[in-house]
Motif scaffolding. Structure first.
Motif, PDB file in Angstrom:
ATOM      1  N   GLU A 195       0.811  -1.222   0.000  1.00  0.00           N
ATOM      2  CA  GLU A 195       0.000   0.000   0.000  1.00  0.00           C
ATOM      3  C   GLU A 195       0.846   1.273   0.000  1.00  0.00           C
ATOM      4  N   PHE A 199      -0.297   8.830  -0.272  1.00  0.00           N
ATOM      5  CA  PHE A 199      -1.110   9.213  -1.429  1.00  0.00           C
ATOM      6  C   PHE A 199      -0.996  10.695  -1.749  1.00  0.00           C
ATOM      7  N   VAL A 202       1.861  10.850  -4.101  1.00  0.00           N
ATOM      8  CA  VAL A 202       1.537  10.349  -5.443  1.00  0.00           C
ATOM      9  C   VAL A 202       0.744  11.400  -6.213  1.00  0.00           C
ATOM     10  N   GLN A 209       7.810   8.504  -5.320  1.00  0.00           N
ATOM     11  CA  GLN A 209       6.649   7.611  -5.286  1.00  0.00           C
ATOM     12  C   GLN A 209       6.435   6.962  -6.654  1.00  0.00           C
ATOM     13  N   GLY A 225      -2.826   0.004  -3.174  1.00  0.00           N
ATOM     14  CA  GLY A 225      -3.205   1.350  -2.792  1.00  0.00           C
ATOM     15  C   GLY A 225      -3.652   1.494  -1.355  1.00  0.00           C
ATOM     16  N   HIS A 226      -3.707   2.730  -0.939  1.00  0.00           N
ATOM     17  CA  HIS A 226      -4.182   3.123   0.398  1.00  0.00           C
ATOM     18  C   HIS A 226      -4.592   4.566   0.244  1.00  0.00           C
ATOM     19  N   ALA A 227      -5.876   4.811   0.080  1.00  0.00           N
ATOM     20  CA  ALA A 227      -6.326   6.170  -0.229  1.00  0.00           C
ATOM     21  C   ALA A 227      -7.641   6.454   0.467  1.00  0.00           C
ATOM     22  N   LEU A 230     -10.251   9.320  -0.589  1.00  0.00           N
ATOM     23  CA  LEU A 230      -9.829  10.038  -1.793  1.00  0.00           C
ATOM     24  C   LEU A 230     -10.929   9.919  -2.849  1.00  0.00           C
ATOM     25  N   TYR A 238      -4.280   9.596  -8.330  1.00  0.00           N
ATOM     26  CA  TYR A 238      -3.635   8.506  -7.593  1.00  0.00           C
ATOM     27  C   TYR A 238      -3.631   7.229  -8.442  1.00  0.00           C
ATOM     28  N   ILE A 243      -1.679   2.643  -9.533  1.00  0.00           N
ATOM     29  CA  ILE A 243      -2.048   1.921  -8.320  1.00  0.00           C
ATOM     30  C   ILE A 243      -3.219   1.006  -8.658  1.00  0.00           C
ATOM     31  N   ASP A 246      -7.368  -0.693  -3.598  1.00  0.00           N
ATOM     32  CA  ASP A 246      -7.570   0.132  -2.408  1.00  0.00           C
ATOM     33  C   ASP A 246      -8.300  -0.705  -1.370  1.00  0.00           C
TER      34      ASP A 246
END
Lengths: 616, 616
Positions: A195, A199, A202, A209, A225-227, A230, A238, A243, A246
């Motif tokens: 992840e 973000f 990014v 990144q 991912g980790h958002a 978002l 992102y 990516i 999530d």
């Protein structure tokens, strides 16, 4: 230990291997069994397969050859010679479950201990992100963690931690740059970059990144991912970077938006963050291939009592999801997302990782087959699996890296005035952290400080305690590496708590009513090589040793849960909120989540992204 | 050439590159466009996207940045600065189509010429299997074929031919073993091992076949299948080896069985084999992710007049399939099966390969964007695409390998008695091949031969002609390499036909009423470097030159179609069945399909898998 399952051992040796893909000899054996030239090593007859490809439940016989499924044919369609036969009498068959995103460290145990507790629940593999180990011990630590998977009857897939350290306002035990990530990606069990938590970096187009994405893509591997939250253009930016997933959706509309934008949406049901009920409407035939199930973080007692990714399958079925699709989200979908070879389905050529489920509505797992061997039944690991896990754990423990990880708590001198906080000018307020109940966020207060002899001190009557973050990786200059402050809301009337778990840098977190108690607790953590320690003002009254990297225990999870219960009781006796107090403490140093934190560099104003003084 | 589309050229150079995955600079640009820091290179507003992830049709704006899609947002949701704007006025947007299995050689053209004809139909990439080129020119030929894709505004994905030669009863131009396959798999555009046609070898567990699977798996690439009619245990055995797909289903039940067993089922609609109507019920939301669309083999006029994989999409929609799922089968499903990076969807971070479709019911493709550039519109390639294709074709033509491929027809001496067939003992019957109309299968007859001067000769009155397969790769020993026999049912009253296309070894196939005509036709094929030639008994009356490897033309497809029409007319004038006669001839040497064939080794009894004499 489940007793009924060593029957197949004699025949297994022929193709036993630890390789991630089958050898030519294994293939030849499977082909010969399917074609009827050789007897199957195991024939499961009369089961009802949850077929993740057709989406249907089909009555089948399954012929197993060594580590592989050789054939899945309509029940009774063909006679099979077999060395072992099991009549499933109408029970259901499902692929072994795979958890798409796990931090094992949150369960405070090693991969071997984790496997031992989740195998009976039907979890045959996980994609783990050893982010905490990486923060303490860098690439060497991650390599050892990977080695912990060698020989386990369990697939320890791994993603390369992507954001170590989390910020420049702390000193973790190591840094992982693009070169280290590239290095890790060469390992066959490293399936992607973990992840990408930064973000904002990014979305801002930071070269560091984007380089991580390019490196993963060059290796033919994924970037996870980790958002959280978002949306709109920022989400598009992102994902435009490349990516692929999530697992931070907490609202249905967020899940719908991310799924439509191409992200593989992993629905999470951890110990703290529980998103399944909200996101369950995403699991429909129309999108069912774009959703996975994950646990992310599970506390030891939740893992032991409630379960792992099997919890999501069970609750999805209870929530009305077609069981085939519920299972797919914890097997084939995840395997395909990460390109796990021959995993995630019960089909010819796939590894024989499967579950016998005797009550589909409750998804009660009766027996578990991993790579063609019975590894669990009736809620416990088999004798064979128990021995294999112990052997793998022993081999990992004997590696030189294991010794290095045991010496990871190296504290500076805390005697004298090391923990003293000089009083501010008279009449000035000071900054105080206050964790919000049940959340990771803190708020920043400004209060008149309790003073004594020219120092700021704790005042339990006002629920104000001293807080310290002490560098413990041996990387700070003499006279530096101790961040100090005040914390409100912890509830302790006296004594101190210490933890070598301190997100994400994992420096020593200390809270207490007096310096002597804090020093004793800290010293004890160092003696243990890591852990949670409770001092009642007179001496140590409870502890959980976490000697491996100061993060995880070397004991089985039952022992960890028992020790944690003792720690909880001790904390409660002091006025605190049990293990929540230690978890809260472990997050007070997390300098990427608002508002005020303490790291080994000092107090951090997270919103302003800078160090600040005590004075408000 | 479509005139309206060079507007974007000025801005494109910034990120123009031939790399299969984006550079960090390209990523940074896409992220900046999505986030609003840079203007889009192209903004497509007001389209209705067939979203392959959500399964829905969604009104969107699409921002393109260089080669990539930067953002896909609800129509009007965000203002975008853009260098070029196109208002789609409610037209539909779909991902560029990808054909999952193609032998370009069947269309008798080069990859560049193929791309030129299919791009206006919305096909932006194919997975091709250069099986015929490999049989003539081995690894060097395949490498050149791959190089033909360099610089094309079209993705020439390739699978490594797996069965070269097809049998040991012929001498092809080359052999491809496991080492050669491993070598080819290292190329980034080689995405797997091509259809493993020797399914009996796989089911028998032949080490050579299983080694191909292991090599592909070691490279993280796929192994494609070819298993016509295979069912039950044999199918399970074939798939147990690790074969991932099949495109040979001709019955619905066969498709259902293969899909449930884990094969990615590619539905084929070629020129000869047309399976779409039969298999269309497989395309439902419940299985829709397990089906792809392919053309396999398309004759030049079918490709030009009817279309390529777009034909399947159009007919699937006409057959009642939800258009989003029809498109998925020719885009995302195929891209995911082969792990094509960032292909197969219109979503942030994906390559900007998309179609504007102004009539969804008829799937009429209005404009085509490939890697962010307009490559086709109104049924023709744009000037830019035309120039790019010409440049790529020119570069390929200048490679040393191209010259070698042009000299591929090297015939032995055919003068004197080289084509003579000695008469059998008096009163003895001889074997005669008879192709069955509209099929690839032949039957074996036993007839009293026409004789003259102690030789077996043709007798057009009985529809018996002489047939020869002449080795043309320069690999046979002097005095060998000519297989002779009789063929019934070709219809020629006089003259001869010659073809350097002769499956799968591609030796020279000759049929005629007299040796002199056969010799002239053969000599002319050699002069052309390959092709189809018609001699009317007095001299050459029609020809199609196929100078590249003796398999494909160096001309545009329109010229190929025109020449073929002339060949057809000439064959008809001689009493034969036009181009069908040449296609039939090209299959008379296919020694893996029953019953009787002729190769450069002689007559082959396919069922017995051995060479046989003329005498019946």
């Amino acid at each position: 230990v489940y007793a009924g399952a060593t029957m197949q051992d004699a025949s297994f040796g022929r193709s036993g291997t630890d390789a991630l893909t089958p050898t030519v000899d294994e293939l030849r054996h499977a082909v010969a069994v399917a074609a009827g030239r050789s007897p199957a090593d195991l024939l499961l007859s009369g089961g009802r397969l949850l077929n993740v490809f057709s989406g249907l439940v089909e009555p089948v016989d399954v012929a197993v050859a060594g580590r592989l499924v050789a054939a899945v044919l309509p029940a009774g369609a063909a006679p099979f010679a077999a060395l072992e036969r099991v009549d499933l009498a109408g029970a259901h068959l499902a692929p072994g479950l795979i958890d798409g995103h796990v931090h094992i460290e949150s369960s405070l145990v090693t991969p071997a201990a984790y496997a031992r507790v989740v195998l009976p629940r039907g979890v045959v593999g996980i994609v783990n992100d050893p982010h905490e180990i990486a923060n303490v011990a860098g690439v060497d630590g991650v390599r050892w963690w990977l080695a912990c998977g060698d020989g386990l009857p369990f697939d320890l897939w791994t993603t390369a931690p992507s954001c170590v350290p989390s910020t420049q306002l702390e000193t973790a035990g190591a840094e992982l740059g693009v070169d280290e990530i590239r290095d890790l990606l060469a390992h066959p069990r490293v399936v992607g970059v973990a992840e990408l938590m930064s973000f904002p970096g990014v979305v801002d187009g930071e070269a560091a990144q984007l380089a991580k994405v390019a490196v993963a893509e060059g290796a033919g591997k994924s970037v996870e991912g980790h958002a959280p939250g978002l949306t709109g253009r920022d989400l598009q930016a992102y994902l435009a970077a490349g990516i692929g997933s999530d697992h931070e959706c907490t609202r249905l509309a967020e899940g719908v938006e991310k799924l439509a934008a191409g992200a593989f949406v992993m629905i999470r049901e951890g110990s703290v963050t529980r998103d399944l009920d909200t996101l369950l409407p995403l699991v429909t035939p129309r999108h069912a291939d774009r959703v996975g199930f994950v646990t992310d973080d599970r506390l030891p007692h939740d893992l032991l009592d409630e379960g792992a990714v099997d919890v999501l399958v069970r609750r999805a079925i209870a929530g009305g999801v077609d069981p085939v699709y519920a299972v797919r989200c914890a097997s084939w979908n995840t395997a395909r997302h990460y390109r796990l070879p021959r995993r995630g389905a019960v089909a010819p050529g796939f590894f024989a990782d499967l579950l016998v489920v005797d009550d589909l509505a409750r998804f009660r797992v009766q027996r578990v087959l991993k790579h063609g061997r019975w590894v669990a039944g009736a809620g416990a690991t088999t004798a064979w699996a128990e021995a294999a896990i112990a052997a793998a754990a022993g081999a990992a423990e004997r590696m030189p890296a294991a010794a290095a990880l045991r010496g990871s708590v190296r504290l500076p001198d805390l005697e004298g005035s090391a923990l003293a906080i000089a009083a501010p000018p008279a009449g000035r307020r000071v900054r105080v952290l206050r964790p919000l109940p049940g959340q990771v966020v803190t708020e920043a207060l400004a209060v008149m400080p309790p003073l004594r002899d020219g120092e700021v001190v704790a005042d339990p009557d006002r629920d104000l305690l001293k807080l310290a973050c002490v560098h413990r990786h041996g990387r700070s200059a003499p006279g530096t590496g101790i961040g100090l402050g005040l914390v409100a809301g912890m509830g302790l009337r006296r004594g101190a708590l210490a933890s070598s778990v301190g997100h994400d840098h994992h420096n020593l977190m200390l809270v207490g009513a007096d310096d002597a108690s804090m020093r004793r607790a800290a010293r004890r953590v160092a003696e243990l090589g890591g852990g949670f320690v409770v001092d009642d003002g007179d001496g140590i009254v409870a502890e959980l040793a976490l000697p491996i990297a100061g993060l995880v225990s070397d004991a089985p999870i039952e022992r960890v849960v028992a020790d944690l219960a003792a720690v909880d009781a001790a904390v409660r006796a002091l006025g605190g909120s049990g293990s929540d107090a230690l978890m809260t403490l472990s997050f007070l140093g997390l300098a990427v989540i608002p508002a005020l934190r303490v790291t080994d560099h000092g107090l951090v104003d997270v919103v302003a992204a800078r160090l600040v003084g005590l004075e408000a």
